[in-house]
Design an enzyme around this catalytic site. Structure first.
Site, PDB file in Angstrom:
ATOM      1  N   ASP A 281      29.233  37.953  58.567  1.00  0.00           N
ATOM      2  CA  ASP A 281      28.005  38.278  57.285  1.00  0.00           C
ATOM      3  C   ASP A 281      27.199  37.306  57.686  1.00  0.00           C
ATOM      4  OD1 ASP A 281      29.862  37.368  55.406  1.00  0.00           O
ATOM      5  OD2 ASP A 281      30.470  38.468  54.870  1.00  0.00           O
TER       6      ASP A 281
ATOM      7  N   ASP B  84      36.634  42.687  43.933  1.00  0.00           N
ATOM      8  CA  ASP B  84      35.834  43.725  44.244  1.00  0.00           C
ATOM      9  C   ASP B  84      36.569  44.922  45.626  1.00  0.00           C
ATOM     10  OD1 ASP B  84      33.715  43.050  46.106  1.00  0.00           O
ATOM     11  OD2 ASP B  84      32.575  43.595  45.097  1.00  0.00           O
TER      12      ASP B  84
ATOM     13  N   HIS C  15      35.591  44.259  48.608  1.00  0.00           N
ATOM     14  CA  HIS C  15      35.268  44.408  49.840  1.00  0.00           C
ATOM     15  C   HIS C  15      35.992  43.150  50.994  1.00  0.00           C
ATOM     16  CE1 HIS C  15      32.390  40.688  48.233  1.00  0.00           C
ATOM     17  NE2 HIS C  15      33.488  39.925  49.289  1.00  0.00           N
TER      18      HIS C  15
ATOM     19  N   GLU D  82      30.598  46.116  50.692  1.00  0.00           N
ATOM     20  CA  GLU D  82      30.638  46.428  48.884  1.00  0.00           C
ATOM     21  C   GLU D  82      31.299  47.528  48.556  1.00  0.00           C
ATOM     22  OE1 GLU D  82      30.917  43.623  47.352  1.00  0.00           O
ATOM     23  OE2 GLU D  82      29.021  42.699  47.020  1.00  0.00           O
TER      24      GLU D  82
HETATM   25  P1  PGA Z   1      36.055  33.831  48.618  1.00  0.00           P
HETATM   26  O1  PGA Z   1      35.277  35.248  49.217  1.00  0.00           O
HETATM   27  O2  PGA Z   1      36.778  33.485  49.775  1.00  0.00           O
HETATM   28  O3  PGA Z   1      35.333  33.025  48.885  1.00  0.00           O
HETATM   29  O4  PGA Z   1      37.326  34.333  47.490  1.00  0.00           O
HETATM   30  C1  PGA Z   1      36.624  35.529  50.510  1.00  0.00           C
HETATM   31  C2  PGA Z   1      35.096  37.039  50.386  1.00  0.00           C
HETATM   32  O5  PGA Z   1      33.611  37.460  49.156  1.00  0.00           O
HETATM   33  O6  PGA Z   1      35.101  38.002  50.680  1.00  0.00           O
END
Ligand code: PGA
Length: 260
Positions: free
Chosen positions: A67, A136, A138, A143
């Site tokens: 992404d 959340d 995702h 999302e």
């Molecule tokens: P993080 O992000 O590893 O910094 O917690 C994970 C994500 O948002 O997919």
């Protein structure tokens, strides 16, 4: 789905780096889908250590992005292109030619998204896709309520995700609202999905994804649709799993030849 509970983030990084090394032994030009955020860093560090030790040859490996933020100035240090080049491509000694990513600065974002899906297919598809998980639920930047069949496209970040990611920027205002993300349908085309989650803040999202119903409300639950999905969690991220003991017993009894 296989769930592996490891003592801590470093053990998760080591386990997944070993799986990548095993993949590259059989397929030296494998296409590795990499994730950003804090969670996967122990994987990249463990893999770079293996390269320095001569335990794995990554010289023909290819790397692709999951992404990207939309609209950051070219070369912004927190663009995911910059992060992947800094955290993965450079430490592994790869050249930028080995790297594929979507163009978050494109004038025509829809065309850039379609072009990225085409580029992944033309590269032979992703062999192993690393994933983190948002608080959340995702995956990538899909999302809640993302289509489970979605392709690479533009998405709008939730306020929660922007707040979670504000630590990488000087202020919340600087976190872009828009992103390009591989769609859930795109992600599901990778041959092996490996999700790493560490820390108590991820425990609820992990439990909903692994043991809850398949639901667009919890995008990571789409891993239930994949024939080869591995979820690696530390004790804290595993703390809300009802089947934790079963997952532990299964992994402890796993035949060594089976790998992840
Ligand atoms: P993080 O992000 O590893 O910094 O917690 C994970 C994500 O948002 O997919």
């Amino acid at each position: 789905m296989e769930v592996v509970i490891v003592p801590d983030a470093a053990a998760g990084g080591e386990l997944i780096a070993s799986a990548i090394a095993h993949l590259l032994t059989g397929k030296p030009d494998a296409l590795l889908g990499v994730a950003t955020g804090s969670t996967p860093l122990p994987i990249y560090q463990a893999l770079a250590t293996k390269v320095r030790q001569g335990a794995v040859d990554v010289s023909r490996a290819r790397v692709c992005q999951l992404d990207e933020y939309v609209g950051l100035p070219a070369g912004h240090p927190e663009s995911y292109r910059s992060v992947v080049l800094r955290e993965v491509v450079a430490p592994l000694g790869l050249s930028e030619d080995a790297f594929l990513g979507p163009d978050g600065g494109a004038a025509d974002i829809a065309a850039a998204c379609a072009a990225y899906d085409r580029a992944l297919a033309e590269a032979g598809g992703v062999d192993l896709q690393l994933l983190g998980i948002g608080t959340d639920g995702h995956i990538g930047f899909n999302e809640p309520c993302s289509s489970l069949a979605s392709r690479t496209r533009i998405k709008t970040l939730t306020q929660q995700t922007r707040e979670d990611n504000a630590r990488f920027f000087d202020s919340l205002d600087e976190v872009p609202h828009h992103v390009i993300t591989q769609g859930i349908g795109t992600i599901l085309e990778a041959r092996h999905l490996v999700l790493l989650a560490t820390g108590e803040a991820k425990a609820e999202a992990v439990a909903l994804s692994v043991e809850g119903p398949l639901s667009a409300l919890v995008p990571a639950s789409a891993l239930q649709l994949h024939p080869h999905a591995t979820v690696v969690v530390d004790e804290a991220a595993a703390s809300e799993l009802k089947l934790a003991d079963y997952f532990r017993a299964t992994y402890a009894a796993k035949p060594a030849w089976q790998h992840l």
